[in-house]
Scaffold this active site. Structure first.
Site, PDB file in Angstrom:
ATOM      1  N   SER A 163      48.739  33.517  20.471  1.00 10.87           N
ATOM      2  CA  SER A 163      47.661  32.550  20.271  1.00 10.87           C
ATOM      3  C   SER A 163      48.065  31.314  19.494  1.00 10.87           C
ATOM      4  CB  SER A 163      46.486  33.225  19.565  1.00 10.87           C
ATOM      5  OG  SER A 163      46.870  33.711  18.292  1.00 10.87           O
ATOM      6  N   HIS A 191      44.406  35.345  25.657  1.00 10.80           N
ATOM      7  CA  HIS A 191      44.706  33.967  26.064  1.00 10.80           C
ATOM      8  C   HIS A 191      45.433  33.889  27.401  1.00 10.80           C
ATOM      9  CE1 HIS A 191      43.466  32.286  22.158  1.00 10.80           C
ATOM     10  NE2 HIS A 191      43.936  33.419  21.669  1.00 10.80           N
ATOM     11  N   LYS A 220      37.321  33.594  25.633  1.00  8.59           N
ATOM     12  CA  LYS A 220      38.240  32.480  25.819  1.00  8.59           C
ATOM     13  C   LYS A 220      37.963  31.838  27.181  1.00  8.59           C
ATOM     14  CE  LYS A 220      40.234  33.661  21.889  1.00  8.59           C
ATOM     15  NZ  LYS A 220      39.563  34.859  21.407  1.00  8.59           N
TER      16      LYS A 220
END
Length: 363
Positions: A163, A191, A220
């Site tokens: 991240s 992610h 996300k």
């Protein structure tokens, strides 16, 4: 080093209002701008109208509304696993999964740059935890060769996409390593899902090696809130029986599940959209002569916390929100500007922010 919460109104997937200024944000993980997508918002509203604002109880009591069942089926299909379990958040997922799978006779290996919630999960487990150098398969192998025989089970933890650095884990090599040493491999794809591997995430991007435990978030690229684990039916059955963050936590609200289902529909059916965040990140890197981006996340290392904060303020003065990331989130001496690129960023704005960085930061 003191942190303060800044009121921030997100107008859409790109623009925000903060401190009386309208800025173009390069600091949001809403990679596909789905938080404001009409279909996603409509699905959330429809879920509230049908099931109410909250789930009302733990999933094992009355909080397992039908949308959660549908969402788990969809997640398992995308990840290519037998089943899935939805948690209240990604943090709750990792703090529930790790201690459920490991006990006092077991070994946990974890990448030194893995997300804080993976480390929190190890702290809640009585297993022995050992840290291996970032993406260093040889170091992980040395630990397993020296220690694996002393423990009943072994679990290796890593982010799929890291991240704060934006690089990917060598999942294919780690998968082979775990197979050779009878260890479970778990990747955190917070992610990765929606933005690499044709939208299917980091395991798909690595060529679909065997990764028996794939967790991630719905907050996300999916644009909402929640967490999940995709795994075998046996593992998922264990989670719903033993994971404390499932048993003793209120179920995910219907709106979050409805929104996630609509977002996943978009991700599965719009490959050109899922390709955009990485393309924007690579254009930014090319403009600054940085190594090619492996994900929509690009760090610009500044060094000292004060320098990162100052650079962030200067970028805000030019119209861009790029948050400074400081220790302990990142190692000492590596304070940085963390850029997160989204499908909605205009190419000209990517070029302008690259020029601003060139003017402000000594690369």
């Amino acid at each position: 080093m003191r942190r303060r919460l800044e009121p921030t109104a997100r107008e859409d997937g790109v623009h925000i209002l903060r401190g009386g200024r309208r800025l173009i944000s390069f600091s949001c993980n809403d990679y596909l701008n789905l938080t404001h997508h009409p279909a996603v918002k409509s699905a959330a509203i429809a879920a509230i109208n049908l099931y109410g604002a909250g789930s009302g109880a733990s999933r094992l009591v009355t909080g397992n509304h039908p949308l959660l069942v549908e969402l788990e089926e969809r997640l398992a299909r995308i990840k290519g696993t037998q089943a899935a379990c939805v948690f209240g958040s990604g943090y709750l997922a990792n703090t529930g999964i790790v201690p459920t799978l490991t006990g006092a006779k077991d070994l946990i290996l974890i990448d030194e740059l893995a997300h804080a919630c993976l480390f929190a999960g190890t702290q809640l487990s009585p297993a022995k935890t050992m840290v291996f150098r970032h993406n260093d398969v040889a170091h992980a192998e040395a630990i397993l060769a020296a220690s694996r025989a002393q423990y009943r089970h072994a679990l290796l933890l890593t982010d799929g996409v890291f991240s704060m650095d934006g690089d990917r884990a060598p999942l294919a090599t780690l998968s082979a390593l775990c197979a050779a040493h009878d260890a479970w491999l778990m990747s955190d794809d917070a992610h990765g899902l929606g933005v690499i591997g044709g939208g299917r995430g980091s395991v798909a991007a690595a060529g679909d090696p065997p990764v028996p435990l794939q967790m991630g978030t719905l907050s996300k690229a999916i644009g909402g809130y929640g967490g999940y684990l995709c795994a075998s039916a046996a593992v998922i059955d264990l989670m719903k029986t033993r994971a404390r963050t499932v048993i003793y936590s209120t179920g995910l609200p219907p709106a979050s599940a409805g929104a996630a289902l609509a977002a996943l529909e978009i991700i599965e059916n719009e490959p050109e959209l899922t390709a955009k965040p990485l393309a924007k990140a690579r254009a930014f890197c090319a403009a600054l002569g940085l190594p090619e981006a492996q994900s929509p996340i690009v760090p610009v290392i500044v060094g000292a916390p004060e320098a990162a904060l100052d650079a962030s303020r200067q970028l805000a003065d030019t119209g861009f929100l790029v948050t400074a990331i400081r220790p302990p989130t990142v190692p000492a001496g590596t304070a940085r500007l963390r850029f997160a690129f989204t499908a909605g960023h205009a190419d000209e704005d990517v070029a302008r922010v690259a020029q601003a960085v060139r003017d402000i930061v000594k690369l």
